[in-house]
Write a protein that holds these residues in place. Structure first.
Motif, PDB file in Angstrom:
ATOM      1  N   GLU A 106       0.837  -1.193   0.000  1.00  0.00           N
ATOM      2  CA  GLU A 106       0.000   0.000   0.000  1.00  0.00           C
ATOM      3  C   GLU A 106       0.876   1.249   0.000  1.00  0.00           C
ATOM      4  O   GLU A 106       0.612   2.208  -0.717  1.00  0.00           O
ATOM      5  N   ALA A 107       1.949   1.219   0.786  1.00  0.00           N
ATOM      6  CA  ALA A 107       2.855   2.363   0.804  1.00  0.00           C
ATOM      7  C   ALA A 107       3.537   2.548  -0.540  1.00  0.00           C
ATOM      8  O   ALA A 107       3.880   3.663  -0.929  1.00  0.00           O
ATOM      9  N   LYS A 108       3.723   1.441  -1.259  1.00  0.00           N
ATOM     10  CA  LYS A 108       4.376   1.509  -2.564  1.00  0.00           C
ATOM     11  C   LYS A 108       3.598   2.385  -3.530  1.00  0.00           C
ATOM     12  O   LYS A 108       4.158   2.910  -4.491  1.00  0.00           O
ATOM     13  N   LYS A 109       2.315   2.589  -3.292  1.00  0.00           N
ATOM     14  CA  LYS A 109       1.547   3.512  -4.130  1.00  0.00           C
ATOM     15  C   LYS A 109       2.196   4.886  -4.156  1.00  0.00           C
ATOM     16  O   LYS A 109       2.023   5.654  -5.088  1.00  0.00           O
ATOM     17  N   ARG A 146       8.791  -7.390  -4.823  1.00  0.00           N
ATOM     18  CA  ARG A 146       9.371  -7.471  -6.159  1.00  0.00           C
ATOM     19  C   ARG A 146       8.299  -7.504  -7.241  1.00  0.00           C
ATOM     20  O   ARG A 146       8.462  -6.920  -8.308  1.00  0.00           O
ATOM     21  N   GLU A 147       7.188  -8.206  -6.972  1.00  0.00           N
ATOM     22  CA  GLU A 147       6.103  -8.258  -7.948  1.00  0.00           C
ATOM     23  C   GLU A 147       5.506  -6.882  -8.173  1.00  0.00           C
ATOM     24  O   GLU A 147       5.276  -6.464  -9.317  1.00  0.00           O
ATOM     25  N   SER A 148       5.259  -6.150  -7.090  1.00  0.00           N
ATOM     26  CA  SER A 148       4.711  -4.812  -7.230  1.00  0.00           C
ATOM     27  C   SER A 148       5.701  -3.901  -7.949  1.00  0.00           C
ATOM     28  O   SER A 148       5.335  -3.127  -8.836  1.00  0.00           O
ATOM     29  N   ALA A 149       6.990  -4.013  -7.584  1.00  0.00           N
ATOM     30  CA  ALA A 149       8.012  -3.190  -8.234  1.00  0.00           C
ATOM     31  C   ALA A 149       8.117  -3.519  -9.720  1.00  0.00           C
ATOM     32  O   ALA A 149       8.281  -2.627 -10.559  1.00  0.00           O
ATOM     33  N   TYR A 204      -1.439  -3.274  -8.681  1.00  0.00           N
ATOM     34  CA  TYR A 204      -0.278  -3.592  -7.854  1.00  0.00           C
ATOM     35  C   TYR A 204      -0.010  -5.083  -7.658  1.00  0.00           C
ATOM     36  O   TYR A 204       1.041  -5.585  -8.040  1.00  0.00           O
ATOM     37  N   TYR A 205      -0.916  -5.794  -7.029  1.00  0.00           N
ATOM     38  CA  TYR A 205      -0.654  -7.176  -6.648  1.00  0.00           C
ATOM     39  C   TYR A 205      -1.977  -7.868  -6.336  1.00  0.00           C
ATOM     40  O   TYR A 205      -3.018  -7.226  -6.224  1.00  0.00           O
ATOM     41  N   GLU A 206      -1.930  -9.178  -6.199  1.00  0.00           N
ATOM     42  CA  GLU A 206      -3.138  -9.954  -5.916  1.00  0.00           C
ATOM     43  C   GLU A 206      -3.578  -9.694  -4.474  1.00  0.00           C
ATOM     44  O   GLU A 206      -2.931 -10.144  -3.525  1.00  0.00           O
ATOM     45  N   CYS A 207      -4.661  -8.980  -4.335  1.00  0.00           N
ATOM     46  CA  CYS A 207      -5.148  -8.592  -3.011  1.00  0.00           C
ATOM     47  C   CYS A 207      -6.349  -9.463  -2.648  1.00  0.00           C
ATOM     48  O   CYS A 207      -7.474  -9.203  -3.080  1.00  0.00           O
ATOM     49  N   THR A 208      -6.118 -10.493  -1.864  1.00  0.00           N
ATOM     50  CA  THR A 208      -7.205 -11.357  -1.423  1.00  0.00           C
ATOM     51  C   THR A 208      -8.055 -10.619  -0.384  1.00  0.00           C
ATOM     52  O   THR A 208      -7.684  -9.550   0.104  1.00  0.00           O
TER      53      THR A 208
END
Length: 252
Positions: A106-109, A146-149, A204-208
């Motif tokens: 979330e911070a990566k946003k 790494r996936e988000s990056a 971003y990523y898989e958010c379950t």
């Protein structure tokens, strides 16, 4: 009944070489041999292998594993009790790790690779790199980071602008829901919570749903994220927190 080294390797999903090594160091020596001298393992050997692999999975080095499973004061019930205790601890650690990674994602946003001019053109006076160094230091080695990056590295200035517009549109509609007095458990609020989750998945990523719950908890536990959402409308972080939990519950 006895089993060959190849059969045991297949059962346990380890290599034959691993089993040979365990035999050589005395950690798991087969109870029998065939007429041709090949290793043969019985059910007791399989039980011991199961304990060995359990402790290895938890990160214990082989010498400590040997001490644990050869403890003369530990009967099978004691081993099960110890394993249950270690597993419970590990589950709690993994949950904390999952929450930390969700926090990082979330911070990566707020951390993107644009020129300074482009950053301020898109974000105004908000600094998107505000948390980047903290995120990198704490979670830079995780697969999720790494996936988000990897995904965000491909985004163009237009992508970030489109994301900002999506977020602003979502925020305006959430403000309207709150202005109308709709509770977090209302249909519109939960629909917007679901849209929030899907935006994370898309960008971003898989958010379950479990991860989304963790994010929701973070929004009210971390004052930085509370401030981010409450800047859209006072009280939005708390309202969204409840709506996310309600939405996850209806999809359970």
């Amino acid at each position: 009944m006895s089993y060959s080294v190849g059969q045991v390797a297949a059962f346990a999903r380890v290599t034959v070489r691993t089993l040979h090594h365990y035999d050589e160091i005395g950690l798991l020596s087969p109870s029998g041999r065939s007429h041709a001298g090949h290793r043969r393992y019985d059910d007791a050997d399989l039980d011991r292998l199961q304990r060995v692999l359990f402790y290895r999975e938890l990160g214990f080095p082989l010498d400590q594993v040997a001490v644990l499973i050869d403890d003369p004061d530990a009967d099978p019930q004691e081993h099960l009790r110890r394993q249950h205790e270690l597993l419970s601890t590990r589950i709690a650690e993994l949950q904390r790790m999952a929450e930390a990674v969700a926090h990082a994602m979330e911070a990566k946003k707020m951390g993107i690779d644009l020129t300074p001019e482009e950053k301020f053109e898109v974000f105004g006076d908000h600094d998107p790199d505000q948390y980047e160094e903290e995120v990198r230091q704490r979670w830079g080695g995780t697969d999720a980071y790494r996936e988000s990056a990897r995904r965000t590295a491909r985004y163009t200035k237009a992508d970030w602008q489109r994301m900002k517009e999506e977020t602003a549109d979502w925020g305006a509609r959430y403000q309207a829901v709150m202005a109308d007095g709709e509770p977090p458990t209302g249909e519109r609020a939960m629909d917007l919570a679901e849209e929030h989750r899907r935006q994370i998945v898309r960008w971003y990523y898989e958010c379950t749903y479990d991860i989304h719950r963790c994010l929701a908890d973070m929004y009210v536990a971390d004052e930085r994220f509370t401030a981010y959402y409450d800047a859209i409308r006072p009280g939005l972080a708390e309202h969204l927190h409840a709506a996310i939990h309600a939405n996850a519950a209806r999809h359970a």
